[in-house]
Design a protein around this motif. Structure first.
Motif, PDB file in Angstrom:
ATOM      1  N   ILE A 189      34.831  37.483  35.331  1.00 19.52           N
ATOM      2  CA  ILE A 189      35.177  38.887  35.947  1.00 19.52           C
ATOM      3  C   ILE A 189      35.444  39.662  34.969  1.00 19.52           C
ATOM      4  CG2 ILE A 189      37.040  39.356  36.793  1.00 19.52           C
ATOM      5  CD1 ILE A 189      36.514  36.545  39.131  1.00 19.52           C
ATOM      6  N   LYS A 190      36.085  38.744  33.589  1.00 18.95           N
ATOM      7  CA  LYS A 190      36.691  39.050  32.130  1.00 18.95           C
ATOM      8  C   LYS A 190      35.119  40.237  31.336  1.00 18.95           C
ATOM      9  CE  LYS A 190      39.780  35.134  30.808  1.00 18.95           C
ATOM     10  NZ  LYS A 190      39.982  34.157  30.656  1.00 18.95           N
ATOM     11  N   SER A 191      34.332  39.282  31.521  1.00 26.63           N
ATOM     12  CA  SER A 191      33.627  40.544  30.988  1.00 26.63           C
ATOM     13  C   SER A 191      33.542  41.748  31.961  1.00 26.63           C
ATOM     14  CB  SER A 191      31.996  39.921  31.270  1.00 26.63           C
ATOM     15  OG  SER A 191      31.644  39.763  32.640  1.00 26.63           O
ATOM     16  N   LEU A 192      33.911  41.918  32.987  1.00 26.20           N
ATOM     17  CA  LEU A 192      34.083  43.259  34.202  1.00 26.20           C
ATOM     18  C   LEU A 192      35.249  44.111  33.791  1.00 26.20           C
ATOM     19  CD1 LEU A 192      32.911  41.654  36.778  1.00 26.20           C
ATOM     20  CD2 LEU A 192      30.962  43.162  35.170  1.00 26.20           C
ATOM     21  N   VAL A 193      36.113  43.132  33.621  1.00 26.99           N
ATOM     22  CA  VAL A 193      37.589  43.737  33.648  1.00 26.99           C
ATOM     23  C   VAL A 193      38.404  43.801  32.006  1.00 26.99           C
ATOM     24  CG1 VAL A 193      37.598  44.160  36.135  1.00 26.99           C
ATOM     25  CG2 VAL A 193      39.306  42.048  34.982  1.00 26.99           C
ATOM     26  N   ASP A 194      39.162  44.097  32.017  1.00 27.05           N
ATOM     27  CA  ASP A 194      40.539  43.898  30.903  1.00 27.05           C
ATOM     28  C   ASP A 194      41.027  42.333  31.410  1.00 27.05           C
ATOM     29  OD1 ASP A 194      42.386  43.668  28.578  1.00 27.05           O
ATOM     30  OD2 ASP A 194      42.678  45.344  29.222  1.00 27.05           O
ATOM     31  N   PRO A 195      40.100  41.781  29.729  1.00 29.43           N
ATOM     32  CA  PRO A 195      39.962  40.364  29.877  1.00 29.43           C
ATOM     33  C   PRO A 195      41.480  39.830  29.875  1.00 29.43           C
ATOM     34  CG  PRO A 195      38.954  40.787  27.098  1.00 29.43           C
ATOM     35  CD  PRO A 195      39.105  42.210  29.418  1.00 29.43           C
ATOM     36  N   ALA A 196      42.515  40.665  29.045  1.00 30.85           N
ATOM     37  CA  ALA A 196      44.289  40.335  29.039  1.00 30.85           C
ATOM     38  C   ALA A 196      44.481  40.251  30.834  1.00 30.85           C
ATOM     39  CB  ALA A 196      44.835  41.321  28.056  1.00 30.85           C
TER      40      ALA A 196
END
Length: 229
Positions: A189-196
């Motif tokens: 999911i962090k690779s798909l949206v802003d990981p922050a």
């Protein structure tokens, strides 16, 4: 599952204590109903938020020797490399998007609507939020995984949630959906949206269930993402 969302009873709803200016749509796990989660949310409710806990229709589940039970889609195996019910997941996701549309028609803008779920329901909420055309307030994903993960990032094209806020919680002693699978999903999911905007929390000794500390975290996330207006 029937394409018609009338195949399941009406959702369990915890109404807002005052005028609803935000909504949480929360999906239960395999074999469950929305009632228990409606009860859980009534214990941590925020006054301006309406909580909607739909019930999945009863369908034959391969994992359950094809016996019928409440399920959002079929599950063939708990192995994380198992074949997935692509058609069923996408159809269920469309039904959840219809629920979002209904709340928007009721006057709650989509950016004031949060999706969430436990186990199979959490998996469906993640998939639905990531592929939705509606800008959403966030996702609460408990003891779950990202389904159809090999279809991303293509499935994101045209989606409105590149900066989606995600709270993922998982028990470290989960025998059904191993915590490693939850962590892998969080990294994906962090690779798909802003990981922050992606938070993963693991709970020592917790099995395939929710705990009070986790629900406090959920309440905080809801209050941060859906403040009073």
């Amino acid at each position: 599952m029937c394409g018609n969302s009338m195949s399941a009873p009406l959702p369990a709803i915890v109404p807002a204590a005052r005028k609803a200016t935000a909504a949480v749509i929360f999906l239960h796990g395999l074999g469950d109903t929305g009632h228990g989660w409606a009860s859980a949310f009534s214990g941590i409710r925020t006054p301006h938020v309406k909580y909607i806990c739909p019930h999945a229709p009863s369908i034959p589940v391969s994992l359950n020797m094809k016996m019928s039970m409440p399920a959002w889609f079929d599950i063939y195996s708990l192995n994380h490399n198992a074949e997935e019910d692509t058609h069923g997941i996408k159809r269920a996701s469309e039904n959840i998007k219809d629920l979002i549309d209904q709340e928007v028609k009721n006057g709650i803008p989509s950016h004031r609507i949060m999706l969430g779920g436990f186990s199979q329901g959490g998996a469906l909420s993640l998939y639905t939020a990531l592929t939705s055309q509606h800008k959403l307030a966030g996702v609460v994903a408990l003891s779950c995984w990202l389904p159809l993960r090999n279809s991303f990032p293509q499935a994101l094209v045209g989606g409105a949630n590149g900066d989606l806020s995600v709270l993922q919680c998982h028990g470290e002693a989960d025998p059904m959906v191993p915590v490693a699978f939850g962590r892998q999903s969080a990294e994906m999911i962090k690779s798909l949206v802003d990981p922050a905007n992606v938070t993963f929390k693991a709970y020592r000794g917790l099995a395939h269930e929710a705990c009070p500390e986790e629900m406090v975290e959920v309440k905080r996330f809801i209050e941060k993402r859906l403040p009073p207006v």
